[in-house]
Design an enzyme around this catalytic site. Structure first.
Site, PDB file in Angstrom:
ATOM      1  N   TYR A 141      47.483  37.026  36.334  1.00  0.00           N
ATOM      2  CA  TYR A 141      47.084  36.486  35.039  1.00  0.00           C
ATOM      3  C   TYR A 141      47.839  35.201  34.724  1.00  0.00           C
ATOM      4  O   TYR A 141      47.375  34.358  33.955  1.00  0.00           O
ATOM      5  CB  TYR A 141      47.343  37.525  33.940  1.00  0.00           C
ATOM      6  CG  TYR A 141      46.353  38.658  33.950  1.00  0.00           C
ATOM      7  CD1 TYR A 141      45.210  38.619  33.157  1.00  0.00           C
ATOM      8  CD2 TYR A 141      46.541  39.755  34.771  1.00  0.00           C
ATOM      9  CE1 TYR A 141      44.291  39.649  33.174  1.00  0.00           C
ATOM     10  CE2 TYR A 141      45.626  40.797  34.798  1.00  0.00           C
ATOM     11  CZ  TYR A 141      44.497  40.737  33.995  1.00  0.00           C
ATOM     12  OH  TYR A 141      43.588  41.755  34.029  1.00  0.00           O
TER      13      TYR A 141
ATOM     14  N   ARG B  75      43.745  47.111  49.729  1.00  0.00           N
ATOM     15  CA  ARG B  75      44.503  46.655  50.891  1.00  0.00           C
ATOM     16  C   ARG B  75      43.670  46.892  52.147  1.00  0.00           C
ATOM     17  O   ARG B  75      42.889  47.848  52.215  1.00  0.00           O
ATOM     18  CB  ARG B  75      45.829  47.394  50.996  1.00  0.00           C
ATOM     19  CG  ARG B  75      46.739  47.184  49.787  1.00  0.00           C
ATOM     20  CD  ARG B  75      47.996  48.038  49.890  1.00  0.00           C
ATOM     21  NE  ARG B  75      48.880  47.800  48.745  1.00  0.00           N
ATOM     22  CZ  ARG B  75      48.818  48.488  47.603  1.00  0.00           C
ATOM     23  NH1 ARG B  75      47.911  49.449  47.468  1.00  0.00           N
ATOM     24  NH2 ARG B  75      49.648  48.213  46.608  1.00  0.00           N
TER      25      ARG B  75
ATOM     26  N   HIS C 219      49.288  48.818  42.176  1.00  0.00           N
ATOM     27  CA  HIS C 219      50.608  48.223  42.019  1.00  0.00           C
ATOM     28  C   HIS C 219      51.527  49.186  41.276  1.00  0.00           C
ATOM     29  O   HIS C 219      51.157  49.697  40.219  1.00  0.00           O
ATOM     30  CB  HIS C 219      50.539  46.910  41.227  1.00  0.00           C
ATOM     31  CG  HIS C 219      49.912  45.784  41.981  1.00  0.00           C
ATOM     32  ND1 HIS C 219      49.269  44.736  41.356  1.00  0.00           N
ATOM     33  CD2 HIS C 219      49.830  45.535  43.316  1.00  0.00           C
ATOM     34  CE1 HIS C 219      48.818  43.899  42.278  1.00  0.00           C
ATOM     35  NE2 HIS C 219      49.149  44.364  43.465  1.00  0.00           N
TER      36      HIS C 219
ATOM     37  N   LYS D 293      52.609  53.746  50.092  1.00  0.00           N
ATOM     38  CA  LYS D 293      54.061  53.683  49.948  1.00  0.00           C
ATOM     39  C   LYS D 293      54.524  54.337  48.651  1.00  0.00           C
ATOM     40  O   LYS D 293      55.598  54.921  48.586  1.00  0.00           O
ATOM     41  CB  LYS D 293      54.542  52.226  49.990  1.00  0.00           C
ATOM     42  CG  LYS D 293      54.464  51.597  51.372  1.00  0.00           C
ATOM     43  CD  LYS D 293      55.051  50.199  51.347  1.00  0.00           C
ATOM     44  CE  LYS D 293      55.031  49.569  52.734  1.00  0.00           C
ATOM     45  NZ  LYS D 293      55.599  48.211  52.732  1.00  0.00           N
TER      46      LYS D 293
ATOM     47  N   HIS E 237      44.584  39.418  53.229  1.00  0.00           N
ATOM     48  CA  HIS E 237      45.342  39.284  51.984  1.00  0.00           C
ATOM     49  C   HIS E 237      44.651  38.333  51.011  1.00  0.00           C
ATOM     50  O   HIS E 237      44.661  38.555  49.799  1.00  0.00           O
ATOM     51  CB  HIS E 237      46.756  38.770  52.281  1.00  0.00           C
ATOM     52  CG  HIS E 237      47.636  39.786  52.939  1.00  0.00           C
ATOM     53  ND1 HIS E 237      47.956  40.994  52.363  1.00  0.00           N
ATOM     54  CD2 HIS E 237      48.256  39.790  54.142  1.00  0.00           C
ATOM     55  CE1 HIS E 237      48.745  41.683  53.166  1.00  0.00           C
ATOM     56  NE2 HIS E 237      48.938  40.977  54.258  1.00  0.00           N
TER      57      HIS E 237
ATOM     58  N   ARG F 146      41.855  40.172  49.246  1.00  0.00           N
ATOM     59  CA  ARG F 146      42.390  41.079  48.214  1.00  0.00           C
ATOM     60  C   ARG F 146      42.826  40.283  46.990  1.00  0.00           C
ATOM     61  O   ARG F 146      42.512  40.654  45.861  1.00  0.00           O
ATOM     62  CB  ARG F 146      43.578  41.864  48.786  1.00  0.00           C
ATOM     63  CG  ARG F 146      44.352  42.705  47.759  1.00  0.00           C
ATOM     64  CD  ARG F 146      45.334  43.620  48.473  1.00  0.00           C
ATOM     65  NE  ARG F 146      46.423  44.084  47.652  1.00  0.00           N
ATOM     66  CZ  ARG F 146      46.378  45.119  46.822  1.00  0.00           C
ATOM     67  NH1 ARG F 146      45.244  45.782  46.676  1.00  0.00           N
ATOM     68  NH2 ARG F 146      47.444  45.496  46.137  1.00  0.00           N
TER      69      ARG F 146
END
Length: 433
Positions: free
Chosen positions: A395, A225, A385, A267, A359, A362
């Protein structure tokens, strides 16, 4: 025996019902020790509304809803005294595990579009689906995208009202079905291999943008990120063991009316991770060290106890999310302008680049890893994740060429096991795989 009360049409009125001298009906009830009344010009739904009077539910309809609320413990008195704004902050206070960064972000978003609106000031008891739809329509008219409206719905308004339902302030959530007109989801596309090659070559050969190349290579090679990249310090980069330790991120947001940089933890716990380096990423870090020495840059700022940041700008400050996005947009803009001129001069189609953001880099890095066959569980750890379903989406978006390449891997096995047919048959084993 006392004679039962009747209305002006001779109909018997129930207990706590009465008809006032002006013809209006009233129903009296007690909730939480407080005497309350509701009114209507109609006793039952089929009554004709007096001329000039506003359409409304009949008294018996209101009475039925009140009795149901009383029976189920719905606190309509509290709901009538509480605004949507008050509910939202009560909801935030209930989220004890909400990160400070997320709380500030939610508060800023609420203040930006909800707090001063009619919806924000409305009594909770009066909010209906139509009010939510009107609010979303206003956001759309003001130019907010469907994605932003969905974010307001999913992250702020719907959960706050669901909190009200769970705490018996309202019977049902009025946001249900309010997003039907805002379904346009812009799919975030990774760069193709060709686009990635063009982009990197342009940055590498540009006298204006080449010093951004190491940072971009690290972003693509780690799929981190942008906040994690901006927050990297040299203490987090283990060149000897070729590891990157991700345990914090750098944020740049308005706090108390002033834009400030601050450090926060990821987070979720899955955001804390150790990522191995490819040769390209390793050499990008080496090049960054050389570049800083050549330009005389040295990270001097300390933020919440963190210092010696890896990627710094001309003022020796770590980059922010918005500033590096602006850099990426500028690179693409300059490339496309030059490419259009060159294509016209050479009489050929222009090879233009799409809009590239942090973004997108990434997502591109993640896609390249998936294309290389990295195990989904390993990729989940690399990406940080918490939900494997998020990783699996990468995928699931397989282009046609990758599909053909993957299916060839099983071609020999499938034919060998399931088609043991003589070679003179139409289904002869393929000679080349």
């Amino acid at each position: 025996m006392a004679e039962k009360r009747k209305d002006s049409r001779g109909r018997i009125l129930k207990e706590n019902e009465c008809q006032r001298p002006d013809g209006k009906y009233e129903y009296k009830y007690t909730q939480n020790g407080q005497r309350k009344s509701v009114y209507s010009w109609k006793l039952v739904p089929t009554d004709k509304l007096p001329a000039g009077k506003r359409s409304d539910l009949s008294l018996r309809e209101k009475e039925k809803a009140i009795l149901k609320d009383l029976d189920d413990g719905i606190n309509t008195i509290m709901a009538s005294k509480m605004s949507m704004n008050e509910l939202f902050y009560m909801y935030l206070d209930s989220k004890t595990k909400l990160k400070d960064k997320s709380r500030r972000k939610y508060e800023q978003l609420w203040e930006l579009h909800v707090e001063g609106s009619n919806l924000g000031k409305m009594s909770l008891a009066n909010i209906k689906k139509a009010h939510i739809q009107k609010f979303y329509n206003g956001l759309s008219t003001d130019g907010l995208s469907d994605t932003t409206i969905r974010m307001y719905h999913n992250n702020l308004i719907r959960p706050a009202l669901e909190f009200a339902v769970d705490n018996d302030l309202i019977r049902k959530n009025p946001t249900k079905g309010c997003l039907e007109d805002y379904q346009e989801l812009k799919k975030r596309e990774a760069l193709t291999r060709k686009e990635q090659q063009i982009f990197l070559e342009y940055v590498k050969n540009s006298k204006y943008f080449s010093h951004y190349l190491p940072m971009i290579q690290v972003m693509l090679g780690t799929a981190c990120r942008i906040g994690e990249i901006c927050g990297l310090t040299w203490k987090d980069v283990d060149l000897k063991n070729r590891e990157i330790h991700i345990e914090h991120q750098l944020n740049y947001e308005k706090i108390d009316g002033k834009m400030q940089r601050y450090i926060s933890e990821p987070k979720t716990e899955s955001g804390k991770r150790i990522i191995g380096m490819t040769n390209q990423v390793y050499h990008a870090f080496i090049e960054q060290k050389k570049l800083d020495m050549m330009l005389g840059r040295r990270s001097s700022q300390e933020i919440d106890g963190y210092k010696n940041f890896v990627f710094i700008n001309s003022r020796s400050m770590p980059y922010s999310i918005t500033s590096f996005n602006a850099i990426l947009y500028g690179i693409v803009k300059n490339y496309n302008e030059e490419e259009l001129k060159n294509a016209k001069k050479e009489n050929r189609p222009a090879l233009l680049l799409p809009k590239i953001s942090n973004h997108i880099l990434r997502h591109t890095g993640c896609t390249r890893m998936a294309e290389a066959g990295i195990d989904p569980k390993v990729l989940q750890v690399i990406m940080g994740h918490s939900d494997p379903a998020v990783t699996m989406k990468v995928y699931n978006h397989v282009d046609r060429e990758r599909m053909k390449k993957e299916i060839r891997k099983i071609e020999y096995v499938v034919f060998l096991i399931y088609l043991p047919i003589p070679h003179n048959n139409i289904f002869d084993l393929p000679q080349k795989f």
